[in-house]
Design a protein around this motif. Structure first.
Motif, PDB file in Angstrom:
ATOM      1  N   ALA A  21      14.505 -69.112 -59.903  1.00 22.87           N
ATOM      2  CA  ALA A  21      14.075 -70.149 -58.977  1.00 22.87           C
ATOM      3  C   ALA A  21      12.580 -70.068 -58.715  1.00 22.87           C
ATOM      4  O   ALA A  21      12.009 -68.980 -58.617  1.00 22.87           O
ATOM      5  N   ASP A  35      12.664 -71.555 -52.672  1.00 23.67           N
ATOM      6  CA  ASP A  35      13.746 -70.845 -51.988  1.00 23.67           C
ATOM      7  C   ASP A  35      14.726 -71.774 -51.277  1.00 23.67           C
ATOM      8  O   ASP A  35      15.559 -71.318 -50.504  1.00 23.67           O
ATOM      9  N   VAL A  84      19.902 -73.241 -55.054  1.00 21.15           N
ATOM     10  CA  VAL A  84      19.356 -71.888 -55.109  1.00 21.15           C
ATOM     11  C   VAL A  84      20.511 -70.905 -54.926  1.00 21.15           C
ATOM     12  O   VAL A  84      21.294 -71.012 -53.972  1.00 21.15           O
ATOM     13  N   ALA A  99      18.288 -70.709 -59.835  1.00 24.01           N
ATOM     14  CA  ALA A  99      18.224 -72.148 -59.549  1.00 24.01           C
ATOM     15  C   ALA A  99      19.126 -72.836 -60.567  1.00 24.01           C
ATOM     16  O   ALA A  99      18.834 -72.824 -61.768  1.00 24.01           O
TER      17      ALA A  99
END
Length: 324
Positions: free
Chosen positions: A221, A224, A244, A285
């Motif tokens: 990712a 966040d 996420v 992600a």
């Protein structure tokens, strides 16, 4: 099943009564007067019905759900049966399930014995950008019709110069399978009479017919927080975004999806859980695409949530026709 409220009375606002009405939306109002006064203006709000008889009893029938209440009605009785002019806001071609999202009508009657200039403005309820016909010259004892084509939020304001005579608020609930109108009468001294009436059949609520979910290959990712965008289609809702996760190998599934008729909201909850085997040691992600097929109607609102490790967060919220 969506049902229109049978009777609402707001001092200085809209009086709404569900009564019989033909497809043109024209009926003969009647009902109870509620009058408020302030230092500048008298405003009268009357719940109405198209039943010409006055009564002290309220009667309701299951077939047409017609309601009759009260007496001392405000009688809509302009010189002509047709408006001297009309205008429309929005494009009906863009409306999904049009039979279950009929237009909303605002009718303004100059009750004075001489012509006058009045202004009608329309704000979209979100950006407050003004639209509408603007200044209109009303002949004596004639009426004007404004049609709101697309279900969304509206604020319709009637003004005499810079002075506000009446404000009407609309939301998605004012657009359904019924026919009706909000009607404003303006006397020579600026007193306004406001009624709203419609047929009152039960309109079918949105029903979920199918759901689908696809997830792409995860990666480390770069942010966040999860993200998602919601698109309303002719027969459903599409959602696309990125969740996420604990690592890029998490799997995505639909935890729950349901429609709440009280809030006219579709809520979609996506869950993530660890995948099998080893994975890169980084926060993940995971991209996804989800859809919900619907029949009868679309929801006014969609909420997308992400549930993971016992915590639930809201990823996206969207309103139908927000950009109408």
């Amino acid at each position: 099943m969506k049902r229109r409220a049978l009777l609402t009375s707001l001092a200085g606002g809209i009086g709404a009564l569900a009564g019989c009405l033909d497809e043109s939306g024209v009926g003969g109002p009647g009902g109870t007067d509620t009058t408020t006064r302030d230092t500048t203006r008298r405003t009268t709000t009357e719940p109405t019905t198209d039943d010409p008889a006055t009564t002290d009893d309220r009667t309701t029938t299951d077939d047409d759900e017609t309601t009759t209440e009260g007496s001392d009605r405000f009688e809509w009785d302009p010189a002509s049966e047709e408006p001297f002019a009309e205008s429309a806001i929005g494009d009906r071609d863009s409306v999904a399930f049009p039979d279950n999202n009929r237009p909303a009508h605002v009718r303004v009657w100059n009750m004075a014995d001489e012509a006058r200039d009045l202004r009608l403005t329309v704000a979209d309820g979100l950006t407050d950008e003004l639209d509408g016909p603007g200044s209109v010259t009303f002949p004596a004892d004639e009426w004007y019709e404004l049609t709101l084509q697309v279900p969304t939020l509206y604020t319709v304001t009637l003004l005499d110069g810079d002075e506000t005579l009446q404000t009407l608020e609309f939301d998605h609930g004012d657009f359904d399978c019924n026919s009706g109108a909000h009607m404003v009468g303006v006397e020579a001294d600026g007193t306004t009479h406001v009624t709203a009436f419609s047929t009152a059949v039960g309109c079918p609520a949105p029903e979920i017919t199918a759901t689908s979910l696809g997830a792409g290959e995860g990666d480390c990712a770069s942010r966040d927080t999860s993200t998602a965008t919601v698109s309303f289609t002719d027969d459903g809702v599409d959602i696309e975004g990125t969740l996420v996760t604990g690592d890029p190998c998490y799997e995505v599934s639909v935890g729950d999806i349901g429609y709440n008729p009280k809030t006219d909201e579709l809520r979609v909850t996506l869950t993530t859980q660890p995948g099998d085997g080893s994975c890169m040691n980084c926060v993940g992600a995971v991209p996804f695409q989800a859809s919900a097929g619907l029949k009868h109607d679309l929801p006014a609102h969609v909420v997308v949530r992400h549930q993971s490790n016992g915590e639930t967060t809201t990823v996206a919220e969207a309103m139908r026709n927000a950009d109408a």
